[in-house]
Scaffold this active site. Structure first.
Site, mmCIF file in Angstrom:
data_model
loop_
_atom_site.group_PDB
_atom_site.id
_atom_site.type_symbol
_atom_site.label_atom_id
_atom_site.label_comp_id
_atom_site.label_asym_id
_atom_site.label_seq_id
_atom_site.Cartn_x
_atom_site.Cartn_y
_atom_site.Cartn_z
ATOM 1 N N ARG A 40 -3.492 -9.783 5.514
ATOM 2 C CA ARG A 40 -4.078 -10.108 3.998
ATOM 3 C C ARG A 40 -3.030 -9.419 3.278
ATOM 4 O O ARG A 40 -2.563 -8.229 3.244
ATOM 5 C CB ARG A 40 -5.420 -8.958 4.089
ATOM 6 N N LYS A 61 0.835 -1.258 0.003
ATOM 7 C CA LYS A 61 0.081 0.038 0.095
ATOM 8 C C LYS A 61 1.007 1.246 -0.009
ATOM 9 O O LYS A 61 1.899 1.306 0.247
ATOM 10 C CB LYS A 61 -0.889 0.111 1.096
#
Length: 283
Positions: free
Chosen positions: A264, A230
């Site tokens: 995740r 991210k």
């Protein structure tokens, strides 16, 4: 003074099958759309989907998380028919291969879950936290499967303009405190807490959440973190998402130290190795 130890369930019930949380789990991400912030994660085509699932399982994935609609900042909602079409294809391929694969569906629309009922879904990953209606909580409770409750403000197309908080940790905690009893009312007892890294958060706010991740343990539910490649990583390091695996691993190790129970990720092998080494450090 010893730190306060909070209870955390070591198992989850998914349609009567026990999923163990006595050690951290890896959730492998499969994006069935062509609008991901990390282009290498987009998987389309029958054979490509099957091969990616096989690879993730071989690398140690505990759960496969299927998403058919991008939730990157600025992403627009796609027609529900397209979301259903993509997920039906992928679920059919995977279930034809194995009935044992634990499938999570990344959606905030209950209509999608209803369309997938024949595939025996094992987990609901709702990035909207039920803001599209409590019917998704009712559906999840009826089928007795775990539910990922994510913190977000707004939706992907608007969320980054809403990253304004007086106290980001307190406001996220209050959000969960309000929503958890509502979920329980619908029979959703296996709740997973996701503080929503990147969802209506600035880079500094994301790091503040990671620094204080242990605070959410007071809710006494397992914590999931979705850090994989991210922008808090690649923007901080002035690199691209394609170069952000090392940074992902570093922050996943930090999250494990703060007692996250589910990682995740796009890169299952790296996450599984991180967990093994973390366990060695904590023997």
């Amino acid at each position: 003074m010893k730190p306060v130890e909070f209870y955390c369930p070591e198992t989850m019930n998914s349609r009567g099958t026990i999923m163990n949380l006595d050690r951290p789990m890896v959730m492998g991400v499969i994006n069935l759309n062509d609008d991901s912030f990390y282009k290498n994660s987009s998987i389309t085509g029958d054979q490509a989907i099957l091969e990616k699932v096989k690879e993730m399982l071989l690398d140690g994935a505990d759960i496969i998380d299927l998403g058919a609609m991008s939730t990157r900042p600025g992403a627009l909602e796609i027609p529900i028919e397209l979301e259903i079409e993509r997920l039906t294809l992928a679920c059919g391929i995977i279930r034809s291969y194995s009935q044992e694969v634990k499938l999570s569906i990344d959606t905030y629309r209950v209509e999608v879950l209803r369309a997938l009922e024949s595939f025996n879904i094992n987990m609901v990953n709702d990035i909207a936290g039920g803001q599209h209606g409590e019917a998704i909580w009712e559906w999840t409770g009826n089928y007795k499967i775990p539910y990922v409750l994510t913190h977000i403000k707004g939706m992907p197309d608007t969320m980054q303009s809403l990253a304004v908080y007086d106290d980001v940790i307190k406001e996220i905690l209050d959000y969960f405190i309000v929503k958890i009893p509502k979920l329980i009312k619908y029979g959703v007892y296996d709740i997973i807490i996701d503080p929503g890294i990147g969802f209506a958060k600035t880079i500094d706010q994301n790091f503040q959440i990671l620094q204080n991740l242990q605070v959410f343990r007071m809710l006494e539910f397992p914590i999931l973190v979705g850090l994989s490649r991210k922008s808090l990583i690649w923007k901080s390091l002035n690199i691209s998402p394609e170069e952000a695996l090392n940074g992902t691993t570093v922050l996943n190790m930090h999250a494990l130290n703060k007692r996250a129970r589910i990682l995740r990720v796009h890169d299952v092998k790296a996450a599984k190795e991180t967990i093994i080494l973390w366990e060695k450090l904590n023997e």
